[in-house]
Design a protein around this motif. Structure first.
Motif, PDB file in Angstrom:
ATOM      1  N   UNK A  25       0.768  -1.055   0.078  1.00 45.73           N
ATOM      2  CA  UNK A  25      -0.008  -0.004   0.082  1.00 45.73           C
ATOM      3  C   UNK A  25       0.952   1.375   0.208  1.00 45.73           C
ATOM      4  N   UNK A  26       0.255   2.352   0.478  1.00 51.88           N
ATOM      5  CA  UNK A  26       0.917   3.691   0.341  1.00 51.88           C
ATOM      6  C   UNK A  26       0.821   4.312   1.668  1.00 51.88           C
ATOM      7  N   UNK A  27       0.583   3.330   2.738  1.00 55.72           N
ATOM      8  CA  UNK A  27       0.628   4.235   4.033  1.00 55.72           C
ATOM      9  C   UNK A  27       1.343   3.711   5.308  1.00 55.72           C
ATOM     10  N   UNK A  28       1.495   4.365   6.290  1.00 56.14           N
ATOM     11  CA  UNK A  28       1.944   3.821   7.518  1.00 56.14           C
ATOM     12  C   UNK A  28       1.034   3.981   8.671  1.00 56.14           C
ATOM     13  N   UNK A  29       0.767   3.159   9.343  1.00 54.34           N
ATOM     14  CA  UNK A  29      -0.007   3.274  10.420  1.00 54.34           C
ATOM     15  C   UNK A  29       0.730   3.674  11.837  1.00 54.34           C
ATOM     16  N   UNK A  30       0.402   4.834  12.141  1.00 56.91           N
ATOM     17  CA  UNK A  30       1.441   5.362  13.283  1.00 56.91           C
ATOM     18  C   UNK A  30       0.849   5.635  14.744  1.00 56.91           C
ATOM     19  N   UNK A  31       1.605   5.372  15.718  1.00 59.12           N
ATOM     20  CA  UNK A  31       1.301   5.417  16.916  1.00 59.12           C
ATOM     21  C   UNK A  31       1.566   6.843  17.690  1.00 59.12           C
ATOM     22  N   UNK A  32       0.529   7.714  17.642  1.00 59.87           N
ATOM     23  CA  UNK A  32       0.757   8.930  18.231  1.00 59.87           C
ATOM     24  C   UNK A  32       0.273   9.218  19.534  1.00 59.87           C
ATOM     25  N   UNK A  33      -0.012   8.086  20.342  1.00 53.77           N
ATOM     26  CA  UNK A  33      -0.766   7.994  21.641  1.00 53.77           C
ATOM     27  C   UNK A  33       0.060   8.679  22.648  1.00 53.77           C
ATOM     28  N   UNK A  34       1.288   8.800  22.713  1.00 49.07           N
ATOM     29  CA  UNK A  34       2.328   9.191  23.715  1.00 49.07           C
ATOM     30  C   UNK A  34       1.955  10.668  23.538  1.00 49.07           C
ATOM     31  N   UNK A  35       1.429  11.459  22.434  1.00 52.80           N
ATOM     32  CA  UNK A  35       1.126  12.877  22.498  1.00 52.80           C
ATOM     33  C   UNK A  35      -0.207  13.207  22.808  1.00 52.80           C
ATOM     34  N   UNK A  36      -1.061  12.348  23.522  1.00 53.81           N
ATOM     35  CA  UNK A  36      -2.400  12.593  24.006  1.00 53.81           C
ATOM     36  C   UNK A  36      -2.193  12.450  25.560  1.00 53.81           C
ATOM     37  N   UNK A  37      -2.568  13.452  26.342  1.00 53.07           N
ATOM     38  CA  UNK A  37      -2.426  13.450  27.545  1.00 53.07           C
ATOM     39  C   UNK A  37      -3.491  12.456  28.320  1.00 53.07           C
ATOM     40  N   UNK A  38      -4.766  12.407  27.858  1.00 52.70           N
ATOM     41  CA  UNK A  38      -5.544  11.682  28.389  1.00 52.70           C
ATOM     42  C   UNK A  38      -5.994  10.557  27.683  1.00 52.70           C
TER      43      UNK A  38
ATOM     44  N   UNK B  52      -5.215  16.946  17.824  1.00 54.92           N
ATOM     45  CA  UNK B  52      -3.838  16.833  17.421  1.00 54.92           C
ATOM     46  C   UNK B  52      -4.145  16.798  15.858  1.00 54.92           C
ATOM     47  N   UNK B  53      -5.225  16.109  15.306  1.00 45.20           N
ATOM     48  CA  UNK B  53      -5.485  16.139  14.018  1.00 45.20           C
ATOM     49  C   UNK B  53      -5.620  17.669  13.325  1.00 45.20           C
TER      50      UNK B  53
ATOM     51  N   UNK C 226     -11.227   8.058  11.746  1.00 48.26           N
ATOM     52  CA  UNK C 226     -11.619   8.108  10.541  1.00 48.26           C
ATOM     53  C   UNK C 226     -11.805   6.620   9.778  1.00 48.26           C
ATOM     54  N   UNK C 227     -11.132   5.544  10.543  1.00 47.26           N
ATOM     55  CA  UNK C 227     -11.134   4.388  10.268  1.00 47.26           C
ATOM     56  C   UNK C 227     -11.688   3.425  11.238  1.00 47.26           C
ATOM     57  N   UNK C 228     -12.341   4.111  12.136  1.00 48.40           N
ATOM     58  CA  UNK C 228     -13.200   3.542  13.230  1.00 48.40           C
ATOM     59  C   UNK C 228     -12.027   2.748  14.183  1.00 48.40           C
ATOM     60  N   UNK C 229     -10.878   3.075  14.394  1.00 48.84           N
ATOM     61  CA  UNK C 229      -9.831   2.509  15.190  1.00 48.84           C
ATOM     62  C   UNK C 229     -10.369   2.595  16.936  1.00 48.84           C
ATOM     63  N   UNK C 230     -10.450   1.531  17.461  1.00 47.95           N
ATOM     64  CA  UNK C 230     -10.966   1.487  18.716  1.00 47.95           C
ATOM     65  C   UNK C 230      -9.896   2.059  19.636  1.00 47.95           C
ATOM     66  N   UNK C 231      -8.712   2.337  19.543  1.00 43.41           N
ATOM     67  CA  UNK C 231      -7.688   3.112  20.403  1.00 43.41           C
ATOM     68  C   UNK C 231      -7.405   4.671  19.872  1.00 43.41           C
ATOM     69  N   UNK C 232      -7.638   5.744  20.457  1.00 39.16           N
ATOM     70  CA  UNK C 232      -7.218   7.057  20.252  1.00 39.16           C
ATOM     71  C   UNK C 232      -6.064   7.002  20.074  1.00 39.16           C
ATOM     72  N   UNK C 233      -5.402   7.766  19.019  1.00 37.16           N
ATOM     73  CA  UNK C 233      -4.109   8.152  19.015  1.00 37.16           C
ATOM     74  C   UNK C 233      -3.137   7.520  17.816  1.00 37.16           C
ATOM     75  N   UNK C 234      -3.918   6.689  16.986  1.00 38.22           N
ATOM     76  CA  UNK C 234      -3.376   6.130  15.845  1.00 38.22           C
ATOM     77  C   UNK C 234      -3.661   6.990  14.730  1.00 38.22           C
TER      78      UNK C 234
ATOM     79  N   UNK D 291      -2.535   4.165  26.706  1.00 35.38           N
ATOM     80  CA  UNK D 291      -2.138   3.017  26.431  1.00 35.38           C
ATOM     81  C   UNK D 291      -0.515   3.087  26.553  1.00 35.38           C
ATOM     82  N   UNK D 292       0.150   2.287  27.223  1.00 33.83           N
ATOM     83  CA  UNK D 292       1.577   2.290  27.119  1.00 33.83           C
ATOM     84  C   UNK D 292       1.943   1.414  25.830  1.00 33.83           C
TER      85      UNK D 292
END
Length: 534
Positions: free
Chosen positions: A392-405, A414-415, A430-438, A485-486
């Protein structure tokens, strides 16, 4: 349910804010709330269905509209928005423009200017059958009679949802998934999506982040049926958007056997099948199987939009052995047809096997790999976790450490912050991900845009990191366990498509990136200061 609420509020003319708030409380209707514009007014000119479509369109298009109003141009608008949100391949315009303007493309036969067979011109369907036989490695020649041509895979999803499901019935799909399917299936066909929620945790049964298993499919199906929802089909994306995962043959067979047990249709979207850009990853098409568990309920789609870097040419094709399904979809081709001259061009393109293999695919894969390497190296330098895939053309990135709560509200902020800094990304909601921050980032772009876009991303992240540190200094006793999440507990950099038992072959760069991320995300140095030791 959403439409009935609109109707229940008095038809036309009143403020929609109350209804919008109520809709956001309902998980399955809250499809794209990541960028809800405020102050929607019900239009007196639209039906209830039209008003709902208007809300839906507004909430999904905020970033895309902003980009088109302020598009980056190296010369004319250097401070414009760089689009890392729309999944397009911008690396091969030189190759495609040259091939599509050669003499053999310019035929203008009378038959091309007349109404065709609604399934598509026979010459094109025959070429598609040969093309899929070759590139999908089908064990026997595929048949033109099983091919239907429409103007894009979005139209195919709409048509299939319409002919396989009645209004209010449902289709299973694993999250995160490409959000455009929501518009095609739910908004257009009035068919529900039942989400199989996946998460990033590595457990005994999950050997990789966001892994789809038959157990998860079974549980979600049974839960839906217990709620009175009739599920008619399962959608599989392979390669998967936004994860970049490629399903193994054994996984595909398990999913198809599950569907057979429950008499579910399976819609397999293989639109990125030729965009696997590393030789270490192997794509297996459903059409390569010697025997399909339930061939009458297995329907495969593909298009040229992604693999041939021509998202402006709307062309998608469906392959199904079920002639009832084929004929029903063909009856809708009147609304979704491909014009004759484009059908000719596509047929000429698909039959040019030498050019595809020797020129286009070699160059495209090399360019995709180079662009992917640049972006992932930048992420490693930043210490940002991501899934390291090669399709594909994409990378799935974990930005959770930039979310305080660790909330979706923070993800939205952040978006918007990225957008304010003139770079458009796609957030996990936008992808109905169950974990905030991706977030999903598109890397199939020219080097100068990748460099500038990553600079803007780095600026936002560094500012956010400093803000979080300042907040922690002001509130040193506050726990940071508010649902965040850690990510250091998980497999962060998954190298290519290896089995976890092959983890020892992960590259040194991946390991260094993981260590950098752990050091950056750890608060040990902040909590254990020299003053505290003294």
């Amino acid at each position: 349910q959403a439409l009935s609420e609109i109707e229940g509020m008095g038809g036309r003319g009143s403020n929609l804010q109350e209804m919008r708030v109520r809709l956001l409380a309902k998980r399955r209707v809250d499809m794209h709330s990541f960028c809800n514009p405020s102050g929607f007014q019900r239009s007196p000119y639209l039906s209830a269905r039209g008003n709902f479509a208007n809300i839906f369109q507004g909430s999904t298009e905020e970033g895309y509209k902003a980009y088109h109003a302020d598009k980056y141009d190296e010369d004319k608008n250097p401070n414009g928005i760089i689009n890392f949100g729309t999944s397009e391949n911008k690396l091969c315009f030189d190759l495609m423009s040259k091939r599509l303007t050669q003499a053999d493309m310019n035929l203008m036969d009378p038959s091309l200017l007349q109404y065709p067979d609604w399934k598509g011109h026979l010459f094109l369907r025959e070429e598609v059958a040969r093309f899929l036989t070759y590139y999908c490695k089908a064990p026997a020649p595929l048949k033109a009679e099983n091919v239907i041509v429409l103007n894009g895979c979005g139209s195919l999803f709409s048509a299939l949802a319409t002919v396989l499901c009645d209004p209010g019935e449902a289709v299973l799909i694993a999250t995160p998934f490409y959000g455009g399917i929501t518009q095609s299936v739910f908004l257009y066909g009035n068919v529900k999506l039942v989400y199989v929620y996946l998460d990033s945790k590595i457990t005994g049964t999950n050997t990789r982040p966001f892994q789809l298993t038959v157990e998860k499919l079974e549980k979600t199906l049974q839960d839906a049926r217990a709620e009175g929802v009739t599920v008619r089909a399962l959608i599989l994306l392979n390669p998967q958007n936004p994860l970049g995962d490629i399903y193994s043959l054994s996984e595909l067979r398990d999913y198809l056997e599950f569907a057979k047990r429950h008499e579910l249709h399976v819609i397999v979207d293989e639109i990125y099948m030729l965009s696997v850009f590393d030789e270490s990853a192997t794509f297996h098409s459903v059409l390569s199987m010697d025997r399909l568990p339930d061939p009458q309920r297995t329907h495969v789609m593909w298009g040229i939009t992604k693999d041939f870097a021509v998202s402006g040419i709307r062309f998608g094709t469906l392959y199904t052995e079920n002639q009832d399904v084929a004929n029903a979809v063909a009856s809708l081709c009147y609304f979704h047809g491909v014009c004759g001259p484009v059908q000719h061009k596509v047929a000429q393109l698909l039959r040019d096997r030498d050019w595809i293999n020797q020129v286009y695919l070699r160059a495209n894969h090399a360019r995709l790999k180079a662009a992917h390497t640049y972006v992932t190296d930048e992420l490693k330098t930043l210490g940002v976790p991501f899934l390291n895939r090669n399709a594909g053309f994409f990378v799935w990135i974990d930005f959770r450490k930039y979310l305080k709560t660790g909330t979706f509200e923070e993800e939205l902020l952040l978006w918007k912050r990225f957008l304010d800094n003139k770079v458009l990304l796609s957030c996990g909601k936008a992808f109905e991900c169950s974990e905030p921050g991706w977030f999903r980032i598109i890397f199939a772009d020219k080097t100068h845009r990748l460099q500038l876009g990553m600079q803007r991303i780095r600026k936002v992240l560094e500012e956010r990191e400093q803000e979080i540190l300042a907040e922690e200094k002001e509130q040193p006793c506050q726990s940071d366990q508010d649902g965040k999440a850690d990510s250091t507990d998980e497999v962060i950099f998954v190298s290519r498509h290896q089995d976890p038992t092959c983890a020892s072959s992960s590259s040194l760069g991946d390991l260094i990136g993981l260590l950098q991320q752990q050091m950056r995300s750890s608060d040990w140095l902040q909590k254990n200061t020299a003053e505290q030791f003294a």
